[in-house]
Motif scaffolding. Structure first.
Motif, PDB file in Angstrom:
ATOM      1  N   LYS A 125       0.835  -1.208   0.000  1.00 28.92           N
ATOM      2  CA  LYS A 125       0.000   0.000   0.000  1.00 28.92           C
ATOM      3  C   LYS A 125       0.866   1.253   0.000  1.00 28.92           C
ATOM      4  O   LYS A 125       0.563   2.223  -0.702  1.00 28.92           O
ATOM      5  CB  LYS A 125      -0.946   0.003   1.207  1.00 28.92           C
ATOM      6  N   GLN A 126       1.933   1.242   0.772  1.00 30.99           N
ATOM      7  CA  GLN A 126       2.846   2.385   0.804  1.00 30.99           C
ATOM      8  C   GLN A 126       3.491   2.576  -0.561  1.00 30.99           C
ATOM      9  O   GLN A 126       3.598   3.708  -1.056  1.00 30.99           O
ATOM     10  CB  GLN A 126       3.920   2.173   1.873  1.00 30.99           C
ATOM     11  N   ARG A 129       0.973   4.158  -2.867  1.00 29.95           N
ATOM     12  CA  ARG A 129       0.839   5.602  -2.604  1.00 29.95           C
ATOM     13  C   ARG A 129       2.013   6.367  -3.206  1.00 29.95           C
ATOM     14  O   ARG A 129       1.830   7.422  -3.810  1.00 29.95           O
ATOM     15  CB  ARG A 129       0.757   5.868  -1.096  1.00 29.95           C
ATOM     16  N   GLN A 130       3.206   5.841  -3.042  1.00 32.96           N
ATOM     17  CA  GLN A 130       4.390   6.512  -3.581  1.00 32.96           C
ATOM     18  C   GLN A 130       4.339   6.557  -5.102  1.00 32.96           C
ATOM     19  O   GLN A 130       4.703   7.572  -5.706  1.00 32.96           O
ATOM     20  CB  GLN A 130       5.660   5.803  -3.115  1.00 32.96           C
ATOM     21  N   LYS A 132       1.583   6.503  -6.950  1.00 33.36           N
ATOM     22  CA  LYS A 132       0.545   7.469  -7.330  1.00 33.36           C
ATOM     23  C   LYS A 132       1.075   8.895  -7.231  1.00 33.36           C
ATOM     24  O   LYS A 132       0.848   9.714  -8.125  1.00 33.36           O
ATOM     25  CB  LYS A 132      -0.690   7.310  -6.435  1.00 33.36           C
ATOM     26  N   THR A 133       1.778   9.178  -6.145  1.00 32.50           N
ATOM     27  CA  THR A 133       2.367  10.506  -5.975  1.00 32.50           C
ATOM     28  C   THR A 133       3.354  10.786  -7.098  1.00 32.50           C
ATOM     29  O   THR A 133       3.372  11.883  -7.665  1.00 32.50           O
ATOM     30  CB  THR A 133       3.070  10.620  -4.604  1.00 32.50           C
TER      31      THR A 133
END
Length: 178
Positions: A125-126, A129-130, A132-133
């Protein structure tokens, strides 16, 4: 002119203390190395820093010889046996850098979508997120670059239109003269 006698007491300034530790540690390791080479002596030196880092130097089989002389049994779990000989205490730093490189290479593979089976749900998940960013930043940068390119092309288009208009006027003046 010789140096004055240094008063031996704890250096209170942490920065000065660390600088002195580094310089004297390197000097001590260098002297141990030189002694082992110049005098063909077996030398072993272990330095524990205030931050619990270990710096060591051992020439050849010094530890094994010491264990035999003192009568200590040979142990496979001995920290001396596991520790590698370090010249000037640099291998500790090298090992730390090697681990950092391995970690960064694994991270790069993960970002490329490789070797993900070793990651747990939270790490995945992390990573998502990274990514996507990162994609948002890339798209934002692409938007800026495209916008700048469009502005540049519009300026070039306008300049070409003005040049075309100017050339058409010159051609029409040339035809009028004929």
């Amino acid at each position: 002119m010789g140096r004055g006698k240094v008063e031996l007491k704890r250096i209170e300034n942490p920065t000065s203390r660390q600088v002195t530790f580094s310089k004297r540690r390197n000097g001590l390791l260098k002297k141990a190395f030189e002694l082992s080479i110049l005098c063909d002596a077996e030398v072993a030196l272990i330095i524990l820093s205030p931050s619990d880092k270990i710096y060591q130097f051992a020439s050849h089989e010094t530890i094994a010889m010491y264990r035999n002389q003192v009568g200590l049994p040979e142990s496979n779990n001995s920290s001396f046996r596991q520790a590698r000989t370090m010249e000037f205490g640099r291998n500790n730093e090298t090992e730390e850098l090697r681990r950092t490189i391995e970690h960064l290479e694994m991270r790069l593979k993960n970002l490329a979508g490789e070797e993900l089976d070793m990651l747990g749900m939270q790490e995945l998940k992390q990573l998502e997120r990274q990514l996507k960013t990162g994609v948002e930043r890339i798209r934002s940068q692409m938007g800026r670059v495209i916008s700048e390119n469009i502005s540049l092309l519009k300026r070039k288009h306008k300049a070409l239109q003005e040049e075309n208009s100017r050339l058409q006027k010159r051609v029409s003046c040339f035809y009028k003269l004929l």
